[in-house]
Design an enzyme around this catalytic site. Structure first.
Site, PDB file in Angstrom:
ATOM      1  N   LEU A  62      -6.419   7.400   2.006  1.00 46.07           N
ATOM      2  CA  LEU A  62      -6.280   8.833   2.276  1.00 46.07           C
ATOM      3  C   LEU A  62      -4.814   9.190   2.474  1.00 46.07           C
ATOM      4  O   LEU A  62      -4.133   8.624   3.329  1.00 46.07           O
ATOM      5  CB  LEU A  62      -7.096   9.220   3.506  1.00 46.07           C
ATOM      6  CG  LEU A  62      -7.253  10.719   3.784  1.00 46.07           C
ATOM      7  CD1 LEU A  62      -8.549  10.985   4.547  1.00 46.07           C
ATOM      8  CD2 LEU A  62      -6.088  11.310   4.567  1.00 46.07           C
TER       9      LEU A  62
ATOM     10  N   HIS B 126      -0.308   2.676  12.928  1.00 47.11           N
ATOM     11  CA  HIS B 126       0.964   3.350  12.677  1.00 47.11           C
ATOM     12  C   HIS B 126       0.909   4.726  13.347  1.00 47.11           C
ATOM     13  O   HIS B 126      -0.148   5.356  13.387  1.00 47.11           O
ATOM     14  CB  HIS B 126       1.150   3.490  11.172  1.00 47.11           C
ATOM     15  CG  HIS B 126       2.506   3.971  10.767  1.00 47.11           C
ATOM     16  ND1 HIS B 126       2.865   5.299  10.806  1.00 47.11           N
ATOM     17  CD2 HIS B 126       3.591   3.303  10.281  1.00 47.11           C
ATOM     18  CE1 HIS B 126       4.102   5.431  10.383  1.00 47.11           C
ATOM     19  NE2 HIS B 126       4.572   4.241  10.060  1.00 47.11           N
TER      20      HIS B 126
END
Length: 333
Positions: free
Chosen positions: A127, A231
């Site tokens: 994505l 992240h």
């Protein structure tokens, strides 16, 4: 809002390539490599055309299109079943317990164990939303459209589903986890390994990765600190996964140590709660929803309104290219 999710086509290569260059590394499912992306698009085209109605090594690649301009502003992917083409590797965090009678103490040590536990699961991933389109909930549209695709093609997906979140990458594009663990055995940087994996697959992991457990306490602090940590740009994605019913069950990525989220497919909220109706007509009142229609290459999804009487709003009907009598699947926004 004139954005629609549709099946990717070979002609989307340049747009997807331009987005891949913006990912910043560590994004295995979207490498900035035209040859690899072309292969993905060809594989997706074959998957959309396949008549298999069972989980298999298929890739369904979707894009977010601005219907006013025709520009592609996002992409996402669904894998029918991982671990068929080559084994699907994860590290599983476990515990090794030892007891000393002389000391009268029991020691518990956390370890990383190379695992194929998730072989056979389906996967959502890849994505990415273009920075120019990061408003108006378009990331949510991209993410949840995948579950409506699964709901409309349930037989093609496994009973378990996973999502790998990118781990922590430093300012130089390196991975503290890779440097502290796998990098010791491969003689290549994280960027080199990540690119090789994206283009050629991870069989080299099976060939070179030691099979014995890795004791977490023996890793440098920089590597320990990022185990199972997403992240910073992936924290919102992790929350969306949790809202859908995914959980972190101690599986992490073997490259960057990012968390692998898992769920039972039929318990994913947007699969479980999807409603399947026949459109009765056009109406401007109703519940804010994600609405999807079409099979395989004809799949389309957008934001819209669904009335209690089975009507949908005119903009959705235009974007989805449907009218009274057509079938849709929808989930409340």
């Amino acid at each position: 809002m004139n954005y629609v999710i549709r099946a990717a086509r070979p002609g989307d290569l340049q747009s997807i390539y331009e987005m891949a260059k913006l990912t910043g590394g560590g994004f295995t499912n979207l490498p900035p490599d035209k040859k690899a992306l072309r292969a993905k698009l060809e594989r997706a085209e074959a998957s959309f055309a396949s008549d298999r109605e069972y989980p298999s090594d298929e890739l369904y690649l979707l894009v977010l299109e601005d219907s006013d301009t025709g520009e592609v502003r996002g992409t996402c992917q669904i894998f029918g079943q991982v671990g068929q083409r080559w084994p699907f590797y994860s590290y599983r965090i476990g515990t090794d317990s030892k007891h000393s009678e002389q000391l009268g103490r029991t020691f518990h040590a956390q370890i990383l164990m190379l695992s194929n536990d998730l072989n056979g699961a389906s996967e959502v991933g890849g994505l990415f939303l273009h920075p120019a389109a990061r408003a108006g909930g378009l990331g949510l549209l991209l993410a949840r459209s995948r579950y409506l695709f699964i709901a409309r093609h349930r037989a093609r997906f496994g009973d378990r589903i996973l999502a790998e979140l990118r781990g922590v990458i430093d300012e130089a594009g390196g991975s503290p986890f890779w440097d502290g663990v796998a990098g010791k055995f491969f003689g290549m940087s994280f960027q080199e390994a990540d690119q090789f994996n994206a283009v050629h697959g991870n069989q080299f992991i099976a060939d070179l990765m030691p099979k014995h457990p890795v004791y977490i306490a023996m890793l440098p602090e920089s590597a320990r600190a990022v185990i199972g940590v997403p992240h910073p740009s992936g924290r919102a994605a992790m929350r969306m996964l949790e809202n859908e019913g995914f959980a972190f069950e101690d599986y992490i990525d073997i490259f960057d140590g990012g968390p692998t989220m898992t769920a039972r497919t039929d318990q994913v909220m947007s699969v479980r709660d999807a409603k399947h109706i026949e459109v009765t007509g056009i109406g401007e009142e109703g519940e804010e929803a994600l609405i999807a229609t079409g099979r395989l290459a004809d799949f389309r999804c957008c934001f819209g309104k669904v009335g209690a009487d089975g009507t949908i709003d005119a903009d959705s009907a235009r974007l989805l290219r449907i009218g009274a009598g057509d079938g849709v699947s929808w989930i409340g926004r």
